[in-house]
Design a protein around this motif. Structure first.
Motif, PDB file in Angstrom:
ATOM      1  N   PRO A 206       0.835  -1.200   0.000  1.00  0.00           N
ATOM      2  CA  PRO A 206       0.000   0.000   0.000  1.00  0.00           C
ATOM      3  C   PRO A 206       0.873   1.253   0.000  1.00  0.00           C
ATOM      4  O   PRO A 206       2.003   1.221   0.484  1.00  0.00           O
ATOM      5  CB  PRO A 206      -0.782  -0.105   1.311  1.00  0.00           C
ATOM      6  N   PRO A 207       0.359   2.346  -0.557  1.00  0.00           N
ATOM      7  CA  PRO A 207       1.121   3.602  -0.467  1.00  0.00           C
ATOM      8  C   PRO A 207       1.279   4.005   0.998  1.00  0.00           C
ATOM      9  O   PRO A 207       0.444   3.641   1.829  1.00  0.00           O
ATOM     10  CB  PRO A 207       0.244   4.623  -1.204  1.00  0.00           C
ATOM     11  N   VAL A 208       2.343   4.746   1.309  1.00  0.00           N
ATOM     12  CA  VAL A 208       2.566   5.151   2.698  1.00  0.00           C
ATOM     13  C   VAL A 208       1.379   5.980   3.180  1.00  0.00           C
ATOM     14  O   VAL A 208       0.751   6.691   2.400  1.00  0.00           O
ATOM     15  CB  VAL A 208       3.861   5.984   2.879  1.00  0.00           C
ATOM     16  N   THR A 209       1.101   5.867   4.472  1.00  0.00           N
ATOM     17  CA  THR A 209      -0.053   6.595   5.007  1.00  0.00           C
ATOM     18  C   THR A 209       0.295   8.050   5.335  1.00  0.00           C
ATOM     19  O   THR A 209      -0.589   8.881   5.482  1.00  0.00           O
ATOM     20  CB  THR A 209      -0.578   5.910   6.285  1.00  0.00           C
ATOM     21  N   ASP A 210       1.589   8.348   5.458  1.00  0.00           N
ATOM     22  CA  ASP A 210       1.978   9.729   5.772  1.00  0.00           C
ATOM     23  C   ASP A 210       2.947  10.247   4.709  1.00  0.00           C
ATOM     24  O   ASP A 210       4.130  10.420   4.964  1.00  0.00           O
ATOM     25  CB  ASP A 210       2.641   9.798   7.153  1.00  0.00           C
ATOM     26  N   PRO A 211       2.429  10.508   3.486  1.00  0.00           N
ATOM     27  CA  PRO A 211       3.337  10.944   2.420  1.00  0.00           C
ATOM     28  C   PRO A 211       4.040  12.248   2.781  1.00  0.00           C
ATOM     29  O   PRO A 211       3.442  13.139   3.372  1.00  0.00           O
ATOM     30  CB  PRO A 211       2.411  11.125   1.204  1.00  0.00           C
ATOM     31  N   LYS A 212       5.316  12.300   2.435  1.00  0.00           N
ATOM     32  CA  LYS A 212       6.127  13.481   2.727  1.00  0.00           C
ATOM     33  C   LYS A 212       6.518  14.162   1.426  1.00  0.00           C
ATOM     34  O   LYS A 212       6.593  13.517   0.387  1.00  0.00           O
ATOM     35  CB  LYS A 212       7.419  13.039   3.439  1.00  0.00           C
ATOM     36  N   ARG A 213       6.749  15.456   1.504  1.00  0.00           N
ATOM     37  CA  ARG A 213       7.345  16.126   0.352  1.00  0.00           C
ATOM     38  C   ARG A 213       8.860  16.024   0.497  1.00  0.00           C
ATOM     39  O   ARG A 213       9.453  16.554   1.436  1.00  0.00           O
ATOM     40  CB  ARG A 213       6.912  17.588   0.298  1.00  0.00           C
ATOM     41  N   ILE A 214       9.449  15.295  -0.424  1.00  0.00           N
ATOM     42  CA  ILE A 214      10.884  15.018  -0.315  1.00  0.00           C
ATOM     43  C   ILE A 214      11.626  15.680  -1.475  1.00  0.00           C
ATOM     44  O   ILE A 214      11.330  15.408  -2.641  1.00  0.00           O
ATOM     45  CB  ILE A 214      11.147  13.495  -0.324  1.00  0.00           C
ATOM     46  N   VAL A 215      12.564  16.543  -1.162  1.00  0.00           N
ATOM     47  CA  VAL A 215      13.387  17.165  -2.197  1.00  0.00           C
ATOM     48  C   VAL A 215      14.702  16.400  -2.250  1.00  0.00           C
ATOM     49  O   VAL A 215      15.406  16.283  -1.244  1.00  0.00           O
ATOM     50  CB  VAL A 215      13.639  18.663  -1.906  1.00  0.00           C
ATOM     51  N   ILE A 216      14.994  15.842  -3.401  1.00  0.00           N
ATOM     52  CA  ILE A 216      16.214  15.044  -3.516  1.00  0.00           C
ATOM     53  C   ILE A 216      17.161  15.667  -4.536  1.00  0.00           C
ATOM     54  O   ILE A 216      16.807  15.870  -5.697  1.00  0.00           O
ATOM     55  CB  ILE A 216      15.890  13.555  -3.802  1.00  0.00           C
ATOM     56  N   ASP A 217      18.325  16.006  -4.061  1.00  0.00           N
ATOM     57  CA  ASP A 217      19.363  16.685  -4.844  1.00  0.00           C
ATOM     58  C   ASP A 217      20.329  15.601  -5.299  1.00  0.00           C
ATOM     59  O   ASP A 217      20.957  14.939  -4.475  1.00  0.00           O
ATOM     60  CB  ASP A 217      20.025  17.697  -3.887  1.00  0.00           C
ATOM     61  N   TYR A 218      20.391  15.367  -6.601  1.00  0.00           N
ATOM     62  CA  TYR A 218      21.329  14.344  -7.070  1.00  0.00           C
ATOM     63  C   TYR A 218      21.845  14.640  -8.466  1.00  0.00           C
ATOM     64  O   TYR A 218      21.350  15.547  -9.121  1.00  0.00           O
ATOM     65  CB  TYR A 218      20.709  12.949  -6.973  1.00  0.00           C
ATOM     66  N   SER A 219      22.825  13.888  -8.854  1.00  0.00           N
ATOM     67  CA  SER A 219      23.583  14.070 -10.098  1.00  0.00           C
ATOM     68  C   SER A 219      24.450  15.316  -9.985  1.00  0.00           C
ATOM     69  O   SER A 219      25.633  15.228  -9.765  1.00  0.00           O
ATOM     70  CB  SER A 219      22.674  14.124 -11.326  1.00  0.00           C
ATOM     71  N   SER A 220      23.851  16.500 -10.147  1.00  0.00           N
ATOM     72  CA  SER A 220      24.516  17.775  -9.880  1.00  0.00           C
ATOM     73  C   SER A 220      25.957  17.882 -10.390  1.00  0.00           C
ATOM     74  O   SER A 220      26.875  18.147  -9.615  1.00  0.00           O
ATOM     75  CB  SER A 220      24.475  18.072  -8.372  1.00  0.00           C
ATOM     76  N   PRO A 221      26.155  17.672 -11.697  1.00  0.00           N
ATOM     77  CA  PRO A 221      27.510  17.822 -12.245  1.00  0.00           C
ATOM     78  C   PRO A 221      27.852  19.305 -12.413  1.00  0.00           C
ATOM     79  O   PRO A 221      27.048  20.172 -12.049  1.00  0.00           O
ATOM     80  CB  PRO A 221      27.390  17.141 -13.615  1.00  0.00           C
ATOM     81  N   ASN A 222      29.023  19.552 -12.957  1.00  0.00           N
ATOM     82  CA  ASN A 222      29.457  20.934 -13.095  1.00  0.00           C
ATOM     83  C   ASN A 222      29.482  21.353 -14.558  1.00  0.00           C
ATOM     84  O   ASN A 222      29.870  20.576 -15.429  1.00  0.00           O
ATOM     85  CB  ASN A 222      30.833  21.103 -12.455  1.00  0.00           C
ATOM     86  N   LEU A 223      29.115  22.570 -14.768  1.00  0.00           N
ATOM     87  CA  LEU A 223      29.024  23.140 -16.104  1.00  0.00           C
ATOM     88  C   LEU A 223      30.373  23.119 -16.810  1.00  0.00           C
ATOM     89  O   LEU A 223      31.395  23.325 -16.177  1.00  0.00           O
ATOM     90  CB  LEU A 223      28.595  24.596 -15.927  1.00  0.00           C
ATOM     91  N   ALA A 224      30.321  22.954 -18.098  1.00  0.00           N
ATOM     92  CA  ALA A 224      31.509  23.067 -18.934  1.00  0.00           C
ATOM     93  C   ALA A 224      32.560  22.028 -18.600  1.00  0.00           C
ATOM     94  O   ALA A 224      33.686  22.101 -19.042  1.00  0.00           O
ATOM     95  CB  ALA A 224      32.131  24.457 -18.835  1.00  0.00           C
ATOM     96  N   LYS A 225      32.165  21.074 -17.771  1.00  0.00           N
ATOM     97  CA  LYS A 225      33.083  19.964 -17.547  1.00  0.00           C
ATOM     98  C   LYS A 225      32.246  18.749 -17.835  1.00  0.00           C
ATOM     99  O   LYS A 225      31.080  18.688 -17.448  1.00  0.00           O
ATOM    100  CB  LYS A 225      33.497  19.900 -16.078  1.00  0.00           C
ATOM    101  N   GLU A 226      32.836  17.796 -18.474  1.00  0.00           N
ATOM    102  CA  GLU A 226      32.035  16.617 -18.740  1.00  0.00           C
ATOM    103  C   GLU A 226      31.807  15.861 -17.448  1.00  0.00           C
ATOM    104  O   GLU A 226      32.648  15.882 -16.551  1.00  0.00           O
ATOM    105  CB  GLU A 226      32.727  15.728 -19.767  1.00  0.00           C
TER     106      GLU A 226
END
Ligand code: ARG
Length: 547
Positions: A103-123
Motif C-alpha cells: 500500500p502507499p505510505v499513510t503519511d506521504p512526505k514532500r521530499i526534495v532530492i538533490d542528485y547528479s549535480s555535475p558541473n558546467l563546462a566539464k564533462e
C-alpha cells in the motif's frame, strides 16, 4: 504484505499480557523456522523466570489463526510456521493487486532530492555516475511508496571558475565547440592560461564581476555554456535511463540574487565572524585536526559567494518555497562535513525547522583494478560517456551493458568503495545485472510457452512454498531500503528471489504439469516476473522480456 509486521501485531498482546508491560516481540526471519521471536529470552532476566516458561505462556495466549502456528524451541524461542493455505490466499491477493500488495505510505512526505549535480563546462565523470544512479533509484523508490518527490539537479554553474572560462570563450574564436568533449579541452586550455598568464588572470576576475553584475555579452556567453552543457547532461541521462529531465535543472546560479541576503541575515543573527577578510560561520561542534573551530565560508575575502552560500540559499528555498518535509543530498562522502555544517548553520538561522529533516546520502568511490580512484591509463579522470560507450560495445545488448553498470553500483552498500570490473559486472552468474535480466527473461519465456491461464495458487511442494514466502518479502525489502536510503537492499532481495525461483523451477514442472498445478505454478511465475520487474524498475535497471 508484511508478514513480520502482521505476526508482530498478533504476538504483541500475548507478550504484554505475560510480561505486564508492552514488549517488542522482535519477529525476525530465521533459518530454523519461517519466522522466529527471541523476545522471551530477552524478557527472562527482567521477569526472573525461565525463558521457556515465558515462551510457552506467550504461545498459549497468542492468537495467530489463521496465519501461523507457533511452537517453543531451544532455550525459549518462538518458532512461527506460516500456514500453507494462508500463504496461498495472501499471494492470490498480491497477484490481484497492481501494487503487488504494497500500500502507499499513510503519511506521504514532500521530499526534495538533490542528485547528479555535475558541473558546467566539464564533462560528467564517474564521480557523478554514482550520485546519478543512487539518487535516481531513491527518487523512484520514494515516489513509488507514495511520497511527493521533487528532483533537483544542483548544477555547478556559477562562481569564479566561470570567469576564466568566459574570458577564454570571449577571446578564442574556436571556443564554440559543439560537443562537451570539446569543452573539456577548452576548459583545460583556459586553466593553463589562467595559471600562467597574469594579465589573463586579471581579465578573468573582471569577467566574474561582469557575470555577477549581469553584463549583457558576458551573460550571453554564459548562457551558451549552460545550454551546451545541459544538452550533454541530458544525453547522458537518456542513455542511463535516468528520470532527470530539463525541468529538474536548478543550478547554483538560480540562487544568485539570494546570496547577499543570506549573508546579511546570518550577520544579523550574530552567526557570522570575520576571518582573514572572509565572512564565516563557525557552527558548534566542528573542529579541524588541530582542534580549531572549522569555518563555513559564507562570503569570501574578495566579496564573492561560494558553494556554502549557494547551498544555504538552496536549502532555504527548498524548505520555505518548495515546502519540503525531507531534504536529501546524494553527494559523495568527502562532502559529509560540508553538509553537516550547512545543516547546522541553517538550523541556527531558523531556515531548517526541527520538523524538517536534512540528510546527506554519502557514497564511496569507484576504484580501478589497482584499488585507487578509477583513472584512464593516461592518468586522467574517466569520462562518463566513454564508459557508457564501452558498456555498449562490451555487452551483447547495450541495455545489458548499461544495466550492468547501474546494478553493480546499486548492489553494494552505497557507503563502500567498489572496484570497477567489467568481467564481474557483466557475469551472468552471481549478484549481477545480467543474472537478474536473464532470470527475468527466462520467466517471461516460460509464461509465453505455457498453455493455460494463471490460476489460484496452491502450495504443495517445499520449493513452491519457499518461492511463495520469498514473494511475500517484497514489501519488507522496500521498507528496509527506503528507511536508511539503501537501494542495495532491493538488489539483495531481487537476487535472492531470482535464486529461489531458479530452485523452484529445477524441482517443479510448470509447462507440462497437471492443469490445476500448472495454473498455480504459472501464477507463481507471473508474480515472480512482476516482482522482479517492479524491483528492477525501482533500481532503474531495465528488464527485457526477451534477450
Ligand atoms: N556540483 C557538486 C560537485 O560536483 C555537487 C553538488 C551537490 N549538491 C549540492 N547541493 N551541493 O561536487
Amino acid at each position: 504484505m508484511n508478514l513480520e509486521a502482521l505476526l508482530h501485531d498478533r504476538l504483541a498482546p500475548a507478550f504484554a499480557a505475560v510480561a505486564g508491560t508492552p514488549v517488542d516481540p522482535a519477529v525476525r526471519s530465521s533459518p530454523h523456522a519461517d519466522l522466529q521471536s527471541g523476545a522471551a529470552l530477552a524478557l527472562a532476566g527482567r521477569l526472573h523466570r525461565p525463558p521457556r516458561e515465558i515462551a510457552a505462556e506467550v504461545a498459549a495466549a497468542a492468537d495467530l489463526t489463521p496465519i501461523a502456528e507457533v511452537t517453543v524451541s531451544g532455550p525459549g524461542f518462538l518458532n512461527l510456521t506460516v500456514a500453507d493455505d494462508w500463504i496461498a490466499t495472501a499471494l492470490d491477493s498480491i497477484a490481484g493487486d497492481p501494487r503487488l500488495g504494497v500500500p502507499p505510505v499513510t503519511d506521504p512526505k514532500r521530499i526534495v532530492i538533490d542528485y547528479s549535480s555535475p558541473n558546467l563546462a566539464k564533462e560528467m565523470h564517474v564521480g557523478h555516475l554514482r550520485s546519478t544512479i543512487i539518487g535516481d533509484s531513491l527518487a523512484r523508490l520514494l515516489e513509488w511508496q507514495g511520497h511527493d518527490v521533487h528532483r533537483v539537479n544542483h548544477i555547478g554553474d556559477w562562481g569564479t571558475p566561470f570567469g576564466m572560462l568566459l574570458e577564454h570563450l570571449a577571446e578564442a574564436a574556436d571556443g564554440t565547440g559543439h560537443s562537451l568533449a570539446g569543452l573539456t579541452a577548452f576548459y583545460r586550455a583556459a586553466r593553463v592560461r589562467f595559471d600562467t598568464d597574469e594579465d589573463f588572470r586579471i581579465r578573468a576576475r573582471l569577467r566574474v564581476v561582469a557575470l555577477q553584475d549581469g553584463d549583457g555579452p558576458t551573460r550571453e556567453l554564459w548562457r551558451r555554456l549552460v545550454a551546451q552543457s545541459e544538452k550533454a547532461f541530458l544525453g547522458v541521462y537518456d542513455r542511463l535511463g535516468v528520470t532527470l529531465g530539463p525541468e529538474h535543472f536548478a543550478g547554483e546560479s538560480t540562487y544568485q540574487d539570494e546570496l547577499a541576503g543570506i549573508a546579511a541575515e546570518l550577520a544579523e543573527k550574530g552567526l557570522l565572524t570575520e576571518s582573514d577578510g572572509a565572512l564565516c560561520a563557525f557552527p558548534a561542534g566542528f573542529t579541524g585536526r588541530d582542534g580549531a573551530p572549522l569555518p563555513l565560508i559564507v562570503r569570501k575575502a574578495d566579496g564573492g559567494f561560494g558553494y556554502a552560500a549557494t547551498d544555504l540559499a538552496a536549502l532555504r528555498h527548498r524548505v520555505s518555497d518548495l515546502g519540503a518535509d525531507e531534504l536529501l543530498y546524494v553527494v559523495g562522502s568527502p562532502q559529509r562535513i560540508h553538509f553537516a555544517m550547512v545543516f547546522a548553520v541553517a538550523r541556527a538561522a531558523g531556515w531548517l525547522p526541527e520538523t524538517v529533516s536534512a540528510e546527506h546520502i554519502g557514497f564511496g568511490s569507484i576504484l580501478g583494478a589497482d584499488g585507487k580512484m578509477l583513472k584512464t591509463r593516461a592518468g586522467d579522470t574517466v569520462r562518463l560517456s566513454g564508459l557508457l560507450d564501452e558498456a555498449d560495445s562490451r555487452a551483447t545488448d547495450p541495455a545489458l551493458g548499461i544495466a550492468a553498470i547501474k546494478y553493480a553500483d546499486l548492489s553494494g552498500d552505497r557507503r563502500g568503495d567498489y572496484v570497477f570490473d567489467w568481467d564481474r559486472m557483466l557475469a551472468s552468474t552471481g549478484n549481477t545485472g545480467p543474472y537478474l535480466q536473464f532470470a527475468y527473461a527466462r520467466i517471461c519465456s516460460i509464461a509465453r510457452r505455457a498453455e493455460g491461464v494463471p490460476g489460484p495458487i496452491r502450495i504443495t511442494e517445499p520449493a513452491e512454498r519457499a518461492l511463495a514466502l520469498a514473494l511475500m518479502g517484497f514489501e519488507p525489502a522496500l521498507t528496509a531500503a527506503a528507511g536508511p536510503r539503501e537501494p542495495h537492499r532491493i538488489a539483495t532481495y531481487l537476487y535472492e528471489l531470482a535464486s529461489t525461483f531458479s530452485r523452484f523451477y529445477e524441482r517443479c514442472r510448470v509447462i507440462d504439469a497437471e492443469p490445476e498445478t500448472r495454473s498455480s505454478r504459472l501464477a507463481l511465475c507471473a508474480l515472480t516476473a512482476r516482482t522482479l520487474h517492479t524491483g528492477m524498475f525501482l533500481l532503474g535497471v531495465e528488464a527485457l522480456d526477451q534477450i
